[in-house]
Design a protein around this motif. Structure first.
Motif, PDB file in Angstrom:
ATOM      1  N   LEU A 287      -0.336  -6.055 -13.586  1.00 23.73           N
ATOM      2  CA  LEU A 287      -0.074  -5.692 -12.191  1.00 23.73           C
ATOM      3  C   LEU A 287       0.110  -6.907 -11.280  1.00 23.73           C
ATOM      4  CD1 LEU A 287       0.255  -3.006 -10.717  1.00 23.73           C
ATOM      5  CD2 LEU A 287      -2.143  -3.165 -10.021  1.00 23.73           C
ATOM      6  N   HIS A 288       0.026  -8.105 -11.806  1.00 19.49           N
ATOM      7  CA  HIS A 288       0.022  -9.279 -10.936  1.00 19.49           C
ATOM      8  C   HIS A 288       1.351  -9.517 -10.221  1.00 19.49           C
ATOM      9  CE1 HIS A 288      -3.879 -11.435 -12.243  1.00 19.49           C
ATOM     10  NE2 HIS A 288      -3.987 -10.129 -12.395  1.00 19.49           N
ATOM     11  N   ALA A 289       2.464  -9.376 -10.908  1.00 21.53           N
ATOM     12  CA  ALA A 289       3.747  -9.560 -10.226  1.00 21.53           C
ATOM     13  C   ALA A 289       3.966  -8.497  -9.138  1.00 21.53           C
ATOM     14  CB  ALA A 289       4.894  -9.555 -11.233  1.00 21.53           C
ATOM     15  N   PRO A 290       3.708  -7.211  -9.413  1.00 22.44           N
ATOM     16  CA  PRO A 290       3.800  -6.224  -8.334  1.00 22.44           C
ATOM     17  C   PRO A 290       2.838  -6.517  -7.177  1.00 22.44           C
ATOM     18  CG  PRO A 290       3.838  -5.101 -10.444  1.00 22.44           C
ATOM     19  CD  PRO A 290       3.509  -6.540 -10.720  1.00 22.44           C
ATOM     20  N   LEU A 291       1.635  -6.993  -7.483  1.00 21.81           N
ATOM     21  CA  LEU A 291       0.691  -7.325  -6.418  1.00 21.81           C
ATOM     22  C   LEU A 291       1.204  -8.483  -5.568  1.00 21.81           C
ATOM     23  CD1 LEU A 291      -2.756  -6.965  -8.231  1.00 21.81           C
ATOM     24  CD2 LEU A 291      -2.001  -5.677  -6.213  1.00 21.81           C
ATOM     25  N   ASP A 292       1.820  -9.477  -6.205  1.00 22.78           N
ATOM     26  CA  ASP A 292       2.410 -10.576  -5.437  1.00 22.78           C
ATOM     27  C   ASP A 292       3.431 -10.044  -4.431  1.00 22.78           C
ATOM     28  OD1 ASP A 292       0.946 -12.509  -6.803  1.00 22.78           O
ATOM     29  OD2 ASP A 292       2.567 -12.967  -8.213  1.00 22.78           O
ATOM     30  N   ALA A 293       4.304  -9.152  -4.921  1.00 25.77           N
ATOM     31  CA  ALA A 293       5.351  -8.603  -4.051  1.00 25.77           C
ATOM     32  C   ALA A 293       4.759  -7.712  -2.961  1.00 25.77           C
ATOM     33  CB  ALA A 293       6.352  -7.816  -4.895  1.00 25.77           C
ATOM     34  N   LEU A 294       3.804  -6.865  -3.332  1.00 29.88           N
ATOM     35  CA  LEU A 294       3.192  -5.950  -2.369  1.00 29.88           C
ATOM     36  C   LEU A 294       2.463  -6.709  -1.267  1.00 29.88           C
ATOM     37  CD1 LEU A 294       2.224  -3.129  -1.423  1.00 29.88           C
ATOM     38  CD2 LEU A 294       0.288  -3.406  -2.997  1.00 29.88           C
ATOM     39  N   ARG A 295       1.671  -7.677  -1.639  1.00 33.26           N
ATOM     40  CA  ARG A 295       0.891  -8.403  -0.637  1.00 33.26           C
ATOM     41  C   ARG A 295       1.793  -9.181   0.320  1.00 33.26           C
ATOM     42  NH1 ARG A 295      -2.721 -12.164  -2.383  1.00 33.26           N
ATOM     43  NH2 ARG A 295      -4.238 -11.701  -0.750  1.00 33.26           N
ATOM     44  N   GLU A 296       2.903  -9.673  -0.196  1.00 30.08           N
ATOM     45  CA  GLU A 296       3.855 -10.345   0.693  1.00 30.08           C
ATOM     46  C   GLU A 296       4.446  -9.364   1.702  1.00 30.08           C
ATOM     47  OE1 GLU A 296       7.175 -13.631  -0.088  1.00 30.08           O
ATOM     48  OE2 GLU A 296       7.833 -11.639  -0.750  1.00 30.08           O
ATOM     49  N   ILE A 297       4.781  -8.174   1.245  1.00 32.44           N
ATOM     50  CA  ILE A 297       5.318  -7.155   2.150  1.00 32.44           C
ATOM     51  C   ILE A 297       4.298  -6.803   3.223  1.00 32.44           C
ATOM     52  CG2 ILE A 297       5.987  -4.718   2.316  1.00 32.44           C
ATOM     53  CD1 ILE A 297       7.213  -4.997  -0.500  1.00 32.44           C
ATOM     54  N   VAL A 298       3.084  -6.511   2.814  1.00 32.64           N
ATOM     55  CA  VAL A 298       2.051  -6.075   3.743  1.00 32.64           C
ATOM     56  C   VAL A 298       1.736  -7.161   4.766  1.00 32.64           C
ATOM     57  CG1 VAL A 298      -0.381  -5.448   3.914  1.00 32.64           C
ATOM     58  CG2 VAL A 298       1.048  -4.393   2.162  1.00 32.64           C
ATOM     59  N   GLU A 299       1.641  -8.398   4.308  1.00 33.07           N
ATOM     60  CA  GLU A 299       1.295  -9.487   5.216  1.00 33.07           C
ATOM     61  C   GLU A 299       2.460  -9.866   6.130  1.00 33.07           C
ATOM     62  OE1 GLU A 299      -0.215 -12.588   2.730  1.00 33.07           O
ATOM     63  OE2 GLU A 299      -1.934 -11.396   2.058  1.00 33.07           O
ATOM     64  N   THR A 300       3.682  -9.885   5.575  1.00 36.21           N
ATOM     65  CA  THR A 300       4.845 -10.254   6.384  1.00 36.21           C
ATOM     66  C   THR A 300       5.068  -9.270   7.525  1.00 36.21           C
ATOM     67  OG1 THR A 300       5.916 -11.338   4.508  1.00 36.21           O
ATOM     68  CG2 THR A 300       7.337 -10.668   6.336  1.00 36.21           C
ATOM     69  N   HIS A 301       4.880  -7.979   7.233  1.00 36.16           N
ATOM     70  CA  HIS A 301       5.164  -6.942   8.231  1.00 36.16           C
ATOM     71  C   HIS A 301       3.899  -6.403   8.895  1.00 36.16           C
ATOM     72  CE1 HIS A 301       9.359  -6.946   6.974  1.00 36.16           C
ATOM     73  NE2 HIS A 301       8.929  -6.950   5.732  1.00 36.16           N
ATOM     74  N   ASP A 302       2.760  -7.029   8.578  1.00 37.20           N
ATOM     75  CA  ASP A 302       1.484  -6.661   9.209  1.00 37.20           C
ATOM     76  C   ASP A 302       1.219  -5.162   9.101  1.00 37.20           C
ATOM     77  OD1 ASP A 302      -0.900  -7.178  10.497  1.00 37.20           O
ATOM     78  OD2 ASP A 302      -0.039  -6.968  12.508  1.00 37.20           O
ATOM     79  N   LEU A 303       1.336  -4.641   7.870  1.00 38.18           N
ATOM     80  CA  LEU A 303       1.144  -3.208   7.643  1.00 38.18           C
ATOM     81  C   LEU A 303      -0.329  -2.890   7.414  1.00 38.18           C
ATOM     82  CD1 LEU A 303       4.096  -2.423   5.182  1.00 38.18           C
ATOM     83  CD2 LEU A 303       4.051  -2.156   7.673  1.00 38.18           C
ATOM     84  N   ALA A 304      -0.789  -1.867   8.058  1.00 37.62           N
ATOM     85  CA  ALA A 304      -2.144  -1.360   7.825  1.00 37.62           C
ATOM     86  C   ALA A 304      -2.081  -0.276   6.749  1.00 37.62           C
ATOM     87  CB  ALA A 304      -2.721  -0.786   9.108  1.00 37.62           C
ATOM     88  N   PRO A 305      -3.127  -0.104   5.947  1.00 39.96           N
ATOM     89  CA  PRO A 305      -3.101   0.895   4.878  1.00 39.96           C
ATOM     90  C   PRO A 305      -2.745   2.292   5.371  1.00 39.96           C
ATOM     91  CG  PRO A 305      -4.997  -0.529   4.618  1.00 39.96           C
ATOM     92  CD  PRO A 305      -4.380  -0.888   5.934  1.00 39.96           C
ATOM     93  N   GLU A 306      -3.257   2.670   6.552  1.00 39.71           N
ATOM     94  CA  GLU A 306      -3.002   4.025   7.042  1.00 39.71           C
ATOM     95  C   GLU A 306      -1.555   4.229   7.490  1.00 39.71           C
ATOM     96  OE1 GLU A 306      -5.047   1.606  10.313  1.00 39.71           O
ATOM     97  OE2 GLU A 306      -5.262   1.932   8.138  1.00 39.71           O
ATOM     98  N   GLU A 307      -0.800   3.146   7.637  1.00 41.15           N
ATOM     99  CA  GLU A 307       0.604   3.270   8.009  1.00 41.15           C
ATOM    100  C   GLU A 307       1.508   3.528   6.803  1.00 41.15           C
ATOM    101  OE1 GLU A 307       1.903   0.556  11.532  1.00 41.15           O
ATOM    102  OE2 GLU A 307       0.626  -0.665  10.214  1.00 41.15           O
ATOM    103  N   ILE A 308       0.996   3.303   5.600  1.00 44.65           N
ATOM    104  CA  ILE A 308       1.822   3.375   4.399  1.00 44.65           C
ATOM    105  C   ILE A 308       1.960   4.816   3.930  1.00 44.65           C
ATOM    106  CG2 ILE A 308       2.009   2.662   1.991  1.00 44.65           C
ATOM    107  CD1 ILE A 308       0.526   0.086   2.765  1.00 44.65           C
TER     108      ILE A 308
END
Length: 474
Positions: A287-308
């Motif tokens: 899961l590490h490559a997907p986690l790298d991509a996911l965390r970049e998305i969440v941090e870049t766009h400042d997404l909160a879990p409840e918004e997803i």
């Protein structure tokens, strides 16, 4: 009479003292040790690891010559090796190299013997080098989870990490200073007493045993037993690796046996360093490559879990097995492998480390609700990518939130040596990981002392002085 394969491995071990090691091998062994100590320190409060620590006291009492990492206690070498193996592996963020997890099985026995015997750091480095090289080569000679057959990834019917018993035993024997002949018998004994490869059962039965793919402590215990029995005069089966019909390849369950991969340029070409990888996340590496991509998305766009609204993921195809598709998280160790749970935690922007497996986060409503919005499918380019480079893990993540779809992709996960230099974890990265793992367990003075001692391990006259630093004050 020509040498048996066991005798060839014993000769390689005996001739691979510190002076024979290339500089890059020496440095990699120090990096492996630092990472392992940090993983163990981070796990001292993990429930499964606490059970291993309790069990260690049964194997040598409350006093002894070898340290239980992250505690103020010393026990017997058998007790320390058992518990420290589980500590290193408990959070599943330990270093990996084919055939998979190697480090938690081969480091603890050698470390305990080096500490108890007051051996110099150079001896420990040489032992770890041989242990990883031998494990890598035997892993390459046998079935692998990512073998490609007829254009598809095939999972062998029997799989596990029992092959690391050879490297673990050689490492213990080297630290003990056993002769080449005695070391060969130790390897033969180890082969006959290796734990079974039960990993496929763990994959298929979920939520499965909390000992995971292998009870980590059994490997160094087997290695210690084999080395000591050989030293006492027991004879091992020196032909056990040469007999594909009745020997180790048969009873360990491998369907592929290519022993030439074990011996090719043995001693002159150190191969394990080319694929030695490190894990920034306390989660199965699939899961590490997907986690790298996911965390970049969440941090870049400042997404909160409840918004997803949804997380759609494409990655390794062979993980369409119950242990990775599991959504029943009975306790934190189940969370180390669940794809849905891991991505849900990754979206919460918690710094990777022991906090990812804090029961309050693992069982939080926010994580459990988000994991129901996660889907996973095989990536169409996986086979072609991994056929081109062993570290390739093509992955794609699509996060739907705020009426938009945010996309992230990776070819290689962070932590692996790949054509992209940015994916390699530098020594500075590993020091930062160690410091994060040791925070709150050791005082800062100890943390700094461990880093200095490990990175200068060849100058350490007595490994016990290093191990004193991983013991918090009472």
């Amino acid at each position: 009479m020509s040498q048996t394969l066991v005798e060839r491995l014993a000769e390689f071990s005996s001739r691979s003292g510190f002076a024979a090691l290339p500089d890059d091998v020496v440095e990699e062994c120090k990096r492996i040790l630092l990472d392992s100590l940090g993983c163990a320190l981070a796990a001292v409060a993990e429930p499964g690891a606490r059970k291993a620590i309790e069990f260690a006291s049964l194997l040598g009492g409350a006093s002894g010559d070898a340290t239980l990492i992250g505690t103020a206690d010393k026990v017997s070498i058998f007790g320390a090796a058992f518990a420290n193996a589980d500590l290193v592996n408990a959070l599943d963020m330990d270093a990996v190299v084919p055939p998979g997890h190697v480090t938690p099985y081969v480091v603890p026995g050698a470390l305990a013997v080096a500490e108890a015997g007051h051996r110099p750091g150079k001896d420990l480095i040489a032992a770890l080098a041989v242990a990883h090289e031998m494990s890598y080569r035997i892993g390459k000679a046998t079935d692998y989870l990512r073998d490609i057959k007829d254009g598809e990834v095939t999972i062998p019917p029997v799989y596990g990490y029992s092959s690391t018993v050879f490297g673990a035993t050689a490492a213990v024997a080297m630290v003990k200073g056993l002769s080449e002949e005695t070391l060969a018998h130790a390897l033969g004994i180890a082969a006959s007493t290796a734990p079974v490869n039960a990993m496929r059962a763990w994959m298929m039965h979920t939520p499965s045993t909390t000992i995971k793919y292998m009870l980590a402590g059994t490997l160094p215990q087997t290695a210690l037993t084999a080395a000591h029995l050989a030293e006492f005069g027991h004879r091992g089966d020196l032909r056990i690796l040469d007999d594909a019909e009745f020997g180790w390849p048969r009873f360990i369950g491998t369907t592929r046996w290519e022993p030439e991969r074990i011996t090719a340029d043995l001693g002159s070409d150190w191969k394990f360093v080319t694929e030695q990888a490190y894990k920034p996340y306390p989660h199965c590496r699939i899961l590490h490559a997907p986690l790298d991509a996911l965390r970049e998305i969440v941090e870049t766009h400042d997404l909160a879990p409840e918004e997803i609204d949804s997380i759609k993921t494409w990655g390794e195809p062979f993980v369409q097995q119950p242990v990775w598709l599991n959504r029943t998280i009975a306790e934190p160790r189940d969370a180390e492998f669940s794809i849905a749970h891991g991505l849900a935690v990754g979206a919460h922007r918690v710094p990777p480390g022991r906090d990812w497996l804090d029961p309050e986060l693992v069982h939080s409503r926010s994580v459990l609700e988000l994991m129901e919005k996660v889907s996973y499918e095989p990536h169409a380019d996986y086979v072609s990518a991994i056929s081109g480079h062993p570290a390739a893990r093509p992955s794609r993540v699509e996060v739907t939130a705020r009426g938009k779809t945010f996309v992230g992709e990776r070819s290689y996960p962070k932590g692996v040596p790949s054509p992209d230099p940015a994916t390699r974890m530098t020594t500075e990265d590993l020091v930062a990981k160690f410091r994060h793992n040791a925070d709150g367990v050791l005082p800062e003075s100890n943390v700094a002392a461990v880093v200095d001692a490990v990175l200068g391990l060849e100058a350490v006259a007595d490994v016990s002085t290093l191990m004193d630093c991983v013991r918090p004050p009472r």
